[in-house]
Design a protein around this motif. Structure first.
Motif, PDB file in Angstrom:
ATOM      1  N   PRO A 124       0.826  -1.209   0.000  1.00 25.55           N
ATOM      2  CA  PRO A 124       0.000   0.000   0.000  1.00 25.55           C
ATOM      3  C   PRO A 124       0.859   1.257   0.000  1.00 25.55           C
ATOM      4  O   PRO A 124       1.738   1.426   0.840  1.00 25.55           O
ATOM      5  CB  PRO A 124      -0.802  -0.126   1.300  1.00 25.55           C
ATOM      6  CG  PRO A 124      -0.891  -1.598   1.535  1.00 25.55           C
ATOM      7  CD  PRO A 124       0.426  -2.152   1.064  1.00 25.55           C
ATOM      8  N   GLY A 125       0.648   2.105  -1.006  1.00 24.72           N
ATOM      9  CA  GLY A 125       1.411   3.342  -1.101  1.00 24.72           C
ATOM     10  C   GLY A 125       2.805   3.177  -1.651  1.00 24.72           C
ATOM     11  O   GLY A 125       3.587   4.130  -1.662  1.00 24.72           O
ATOM     12  N   GLN A 126       3.149   1.982  -2.123  1.00 24.18           N
ATOM     13  CA  GLN A 126       4.493   1.713  -2.620  1.00 24.18           C
ATOM     14  C   GLN A 126       4.413   1.150  -4.036  1.00 24.18           C
ATOM     15  O   GLN A 126       4.445  -0.055  -4.254  1.00 24.18           O
ATOM     16  CB  GLN A 126       5.233   0.734  -1.697  1.00 24.18           C
ATOM     17  CG  GLN A 126       5.419   1.224  -0.287  1.00 24.18           C
ATOM     18  CD  GLN A 126       6.349   2.400  -0.206  1.00 24.18           C
ATOM     19  OE1 GLN A 126       7.400   2.433  -0.850  1.00 24.18           O
ATOM     20  NE2 GLN A 126       5.987   3.394   0.600  1.00 24.18           N
ATOM     21  N   GLU A 127       4.266   2.027  -5.021  1.00 21.89           N
ATOM     22  CA  GLU A 127       4.243   1.614  -6.417  1.00 21.89           C
ATOM     23  C   GLU A 127       5.611   1.890  -7.024  1.00 21.89           C
ATOM     24  O   GLU A 127       6.114   3.002  -6.975  1.00 21.89           O
ATOM     25  CB  GLU A 127       3.163   2.374  -7.180  1.00 21.89           C
ATOM     26  CG  GLU A 127       2.928   1.825  -8.581  1.00 21.89           C
ATOM     27  CD  GLU A 127       1.616   2.304  -9.166  1.00 21.89           C
ATOM     28  OE1 GLU A 127       1.618   2.652 -10.355  1.00 21.89           O
ATOM     29  OE2 GLU A 127       0.614   2.330  -8.436  1.00 21.89           O
ATOM     30  N   VAL A 128       6.221   0.844  -7.566  1.00 24.46           N
ATOM     31  CA  VAL A 128       7.601   0.922  -8.025  1.00 24.46           C
ATOM     32  C   VAL A 128       7.696   0.464  -9.470  1.00 24.46           C
ATOM     33  O   VAL A 128       7.079  -0.537  -9.851  1.00 24.46           O
ATOM     34  CB  VAL A 128       8.525   0.044  -7.139  1.00 24.46           C
ATOM     35  CG1 VAL A 128       9.975   0.162  -7.604  1.00 24.46           C
ATOM     36  CG2 VAL A 128       8.394   0.441  -5.677  1.00 24.46           C
ATOM     37  N   ALA A 129       8.465   1.167 -10.269  1.00 25.84           N
ATOM     38  CA  ALA A 129       8.673   0.784 -11.665  1.00 25.84           C
ATOM     39  C   ALA A 129       9.691  -0.342 -11.760  1.00 25.84           C
ATOM     40  O   ALA A 129      10.722  -0.328 -11.093  1.00 25.84           O
ATOM     41  CB  ALA A 129       9.155   1.990 -12.470  1.00 25.84           C
ATOM     42  N   GLY A 144      14.185  -6.376 -16.066  1.00 19.89           N
ATOM     43  CA  GLY A 144      13.257  -7.282 -15.412  1.00 19.89           C
ATOM     44  C   GLY A 144      13.420  -7.393 -13.920  1.00 19.89           C
ATOM     45  O   GLY A 144      12.600  -8.039 -13.255  1.00 19.89           O
ATOM     46  N   ARG A 145      14.444  -6.780 -13.371  1.00 16.59           N
ATOM     47  CA  ARG A 145      14.625  -6.814 -11.918  1.00 16.59           C
ATOM     48  C   ARG A 145      13.680  -5.828 -11.233  1.00 16.59           C
ATOM     49  O   ARG A 145      13.160  -4.921 -11.868  1.00 16.59           O
ATOM     50  CB  ARG A 145      16.077  -6.479 -11.549  1.00 16.59           C
ATOM     51  CG  ARG A 145      17.076  -7.573 -11.896  1.00 16.59           C
ATOM     52  CD  ARG A 145      18.450  -7.232 -11.372  1.00 16.59           C
ATOM     53  NE  ARG A 145      19.034  -6.095 -12.086  1.00 16.59           N
ATOM     54  CZ  ARG A 145      19.912  -5.249 -11.549  1.00 16.59           C
ATOM     55  NH1 ARG A 145      20.289  -5.383 -10.292  1.00 16.59           N
ATOM     56  NH2 ARG A 145      20.402  -4.256 -12.277  1.00 16.59           N
ATOM     57  N   MET A 146      13.497  -6.015  -9.959  1.00 19.60           N
ATOM     58  CA  MET A 146      12.695  -5.104  -9.149  1.00 19.60           C
ATOM     59  C   MET A 146      13.549  -4.638  -7.975  1.00 19.60           C
ATOM     60  O   MET A 146      13.949  -5.444  -7.136  1.00 19.60           O
ATOM     61  CB  MET A 146      11.427  -5.810  -8.637  1.00 19.60           C
ATOM     62  CG  MET A 146      10.565  -4.953  -7.721  1.00 19.60           C
ATOM     63  SD  MET A 146       9.891  -3.492  -8.560  1.00 19.60           S
ATOM     64  CE  MET A 146       8.799  -4.266  -9.764  1.00 19.60           C
TER      65      MET A 146
END
Length: 244
Positions: free
Chosen positions: A25-30, A35-37
């Motif tokens: 929640p509240g943590q949207e990451v590209a 392909g890594r996160m």
């Protein structure tokens, strides 16, 4: 009635695709272009039928499940460690296989005010995002020691404990390699407690499958110490092996 905490939602994308993932929640990451996160590689979850319990008494707290082939080498390693009076019964597991859902709870549960991490990027320095953790594969585990003598679990001081020092010398002899050494190119903090199993040699039962899963990690972000492709490693060190 209080609302239940939200479970992390991850939108998986093919490597090379750029999209956003709502990790918490509240943590949207590209996602990264490769392909890594947040520096971590993607991993699929092991099937329940491929997991078996670790040796009795090995886990600290909850249960520990791993791939069957990992447990075979783990039992050999524990026998070698227990042959040393200083290590008898001291090599323990803090965490073993974690489902992607469980990983989401571990990752998101310590983000926010008055918690360990301020945001997802900060949390990823220590914990893989859900869907991007080696723990999901059933081939990785976090070691600990008891008694800990002032060193908390999953802390870099583990490398200075008797168990940590022994693992750094002998774990590769049983097919384990250190995933996140100091100064690793992934930007993950030094984790002397986190080891992945790849087998003592390519010919070891189950090693080919494990090495396929970790092909990219081993090629681009080398472990240290790592398992050398040496058939002699299939031989178990005897009780005479000392701490070094």
């Amino acid at each position: 009635m209080r609302n239940k905490p939200l479970v992390a939602l991850v939108l998986f994308t093919a490597p090379g695709a750029l999209s956003a993932a709502r990790l918490c929640p509240g943590q949207e990451v590209a996602a990264m272009a490769d392909g890594r996160m947040l520096g971590h590689l993607p991993y699929e979850e092991a099937r329940a039928e491929d997991l078996v319990p670790a040796p009795a008494g090995f886990a600290i707290g909850g249960k520990c499940q791993l791939r069957r082939e990992v447990v075979a080498d783990l039992e050999r390693m524990l026998a070698a460690a227990n042959a040393n009076p200083e290590l008898r019964g001291a090599v323990r597991a803090v965490s073993c296989h974690r489902s992607i859902a469980r990983q989401g709870q571990v990752f998101c549960g310590q983000i926010g005010p008055r918690k360990r991490s301020r945001d997802a990027a900060d949390r990823a320095r220590w914990v893989g995002p859900p869907g991007y953790s080696e723990h999901a594969t059933g081939y990785a585990l976090d070691f600990g020691t008891r008694p800990s003598r002032g060193c908390h679990d999953v802390d870099p001081c583990f490398a200075r404990t008797a168990v940590g020092r022994w693992l750094l010398v002998h774990a590769p002899d049983f097919g384990f390699e250190l995933s996140f050494p100091a100064g690793n190119a992934q930007g993950v903090s030094y984790e002397p407690w986190h080891w992945r199993w790849v087998g003592t040699s390519l010919a070891a039962p189950g090693a080919a499958a494990a090495r396929t899963i970790f092909t990219r990690a081993r090629a681009s972000f080398a472990a240290q110490p790592a398992v050398a492709d040496n058939p002699a490693r299939a031989l178990s060190p005897g009780p005479g092996f000392n701490l070094r």
